[in-house]
Write a protein that holds these residues in place. Structure first.
Motif, PDB file in Angstrom:
ATOM      1  N   GLN A  70       0.833  -1.206   0.000  1.00 59.85           N
ATOM      2  CA  GLN A  70       0.000   0.000   0.000  1.00 59.85           C
ATOM      3  C   GLN A  70       0.869   1.259   0.000  1.00 59.85           C
ATOM      4  N   GLN A  71       1.908   1.240   0.826  1.00 56.17           N
ATOM      5  CA  GLN A  71       2.809   2.388   0.880  1.00 56.17           C
ATOM      6  C   GLN A  71       3.565   2.550  -0.432  1.00 56.17           C
ATOM      7  N   ASP A  72       3.970   1.430  -1.005  1.00 57.22           N
ATOM      8  CA  ASP A  72       4.700   1.486  -2.263  1.00 57.22           C
ATOM      9  C   ASP A  72       3.817   2.028  -3.382  1.00 57.22           C
ATOM     10  N   LEU A  73       2.562   1.667  -3.383  1.00 60.15           N
ATOM     11  CA  LEU A  73       1.642   2.182  -4.402  1.00 60.15           C
ATOM     12  C   LEU A  73       1.451   3.682  -4.257  1.00 60.15           C
ATOM     13  N   ALA A  74       1.447   4.162  -3.025  1.00 60.61           N
ATOM     14  CA  ALA A  74       1.334   5.601  -2.797  1.00 60.61           C
ATOM     15  C   ALA A  74       2.569   6.323  -3.321  1.00 60.61           C
ATOM     16  N   THR A  75       3.750   5.724  -3.099  1.00 58.49           N
ATOM     17  CA  THR A  75       4.989   6.294  -3.625  1.00 58.49           C
ATOM     18  C   THR A  75       4.980   6.290  -5.147  1.00 58.49           C
ATOM     19  N   ALA A  76       4.513   5.196  -5.725  1.00 60.72           N
ATOM     20  CA  ALA A  76       4.445   5.092  -7.182  1.00 60.72           C
ATOM     21  C   ALA A  76       3.538   6.169  -7.766  1.00 60.72           C
ATOM     22  N   GLN A  77       2.437   6.454  -7.094  1.00 65.31           N
ATOM     23  CA  GLN A  77       1.529   7.500  -7.559  1.00 65.31           C
ATOM     24  C   GLN A  77       2.207   8.860  -7.496  1.00 65.31           C
ATOM     25  N   ALA A  78       2.983   9.097  -6.443  1.00 68.81           N
ATOM     26  CA  ALA A  78       3.710  10.361  -6.311  1.00 68.81           C
ATOM     27  C   ALA A  78       4.753  10.499  -7.419  1.00 68.81           C
ATOM     28  N   VAL A  79       5.435   9.397  -7.744  1.00 70.36           N
ATOM     29  CA  VAL A  79       6.438   9.392  -8.814  1.00 70.36           C
ATOM     30  C   VAL A  79       5.782   9.716 -10.159  1.00 70.36           C
ATOM     31  N   LEU A  80       4.650   9.094 -10.409  1.00 70.65           N
ATOM     32  CA  LEU A  80       3.929   9.351 -11.656  1.00 70.65           C
ATOM     33  C   LEU A  80       3.486  10.809 -11.735  1.00 70.65           C
ATOM     34  N   GLU A  81       2.972  11.339 -10.650  1.00 75.50           N
ATOM     35  CA  GLU A  81       2.504  12.731 -10.645  1.00 75.50           C
ATOM     36  C   GLU A  81       3.660  13.708 -10.846  1.00 75.50           C
ATOM     37  N   GLU A  82       4.839  13.388 -10.304  1.00 78.00           N
ATOM     38  CA  GLU A  82       6.020  14.220 -10.534  1.00 78.00           C
ATOM     39  C   GLU A  82       6.338  14.298 -12.017  1.00 78.00           C
ATOM     40  N   PHE A  83       6.305  13.153 -12.671  1.00 80.56           N
ATOM     41  CA  PHE A  83       6.606  13.111 -14.102  1.00 80.56           C
ATOM     42  C   PHE A  83       5.549  13.850 -14.911  1.00 80.56           C
ATOM     43  N   LEU A  84       4.286  13.621 -14.601  1.00 85.08           N
ATOM     44  CA  LEU A  84       3.209  14.272 -15.346  1.00 85.08           C
ATOM     45  C   LEU A  84       3.271  15.785 -15.200  1.00 85.08           C
TER      46      LEU A  84
END
Length: 204
Positions: A70-84
């Protein structure tokens, strides 16, 4: 206010050539763009976990029960949003065994998301990340240019060109420091040339 995302992936810390050059690129762009907002992510110091079956299940809508996932998925979402959100992406990418570091591959796996950065349509895949400027500072121990005997082993620049092209990025630049393991003299000249190229990049 333009946004710049700066990524490093070398495991060598202060001894890294790609880190030195990527920092010079960011400094050049900072000097040419008033108010440039910079986000930095060190993919070696804080590596993203590689994809697992649990990650793929979550992508299909299955809620994970494991708090670590769950925590990793939250980090992944943050990474994606940084790129977008980024208008410019600067990446430090050394060649490891003819390709990119696994830490950088883990990041790519988190931004190559159907419906977010690409999609499939009647005409095939379509990139959704056009409009971004991507600058990659690469370092290679030997020489892998198109006119060299080792050209067929070059899967760093070619891979990154392919990935970002797939995501719709057409404005991509590479600054290469090559032959850094050939001799101290070659390393010094390679770094000097790469830093000069970084300092003459077009304005942000």
């Amino acid at each position: 206010m333009p946004k710049l995302l700066h990524l490093d992936s070398s495991v060598l810390g202060p001894h890294s050539v790609s880190r030195q050059v990527s920092a010079a690129v960011v400094e050049r762009l900072r000097q040419t763009a008033s108010g440039l907002e910079i986000t930095y992510r060190d993919l070696s110091a804080a590596p993203l976990p590689h994809l697992s079956g649990a990650h793929l299940a979550a992508a299909q809508g299955i809620s994970p029960s494991d708090p670590v996932i769950q925590q990793d998925l939250a980090t992944a979402q943050a990474v994606l949003e940084e790129f977008l959100a980024a208008d410019i992406v600067v990446i430090g990418a050394p060649m490891y065994n003819f390709s990119i570091p696994s830490q950088l591959k883990a990041w790519i796996d988190r931004i190559a998301v159907p419906g977010k950065t690409f999609k499939y349509g009647p005409q095939g895949p379509e990139g959704l990340s056009g409009g971004k400027r991507v600058i990659v500072a690469i370092s290679r121990g030997g020489y892998y240019g198109a006119d060299t005997p080792m050209a067929a082993f070059e899967h760093l620049e070619t891979y990154l060109r392919g990935v970002f092209s797939f995501l719709g990025v057409t404005d991509i630049e590479f600054i290469a420091a090559e032959g850094i393991q050939v001799s101290p003299e070659h390393r010094e000249q390679a770094v000097k040339s790469a830093l000069e190229a970084a300092s003459s990049l077009r304005a942000a």
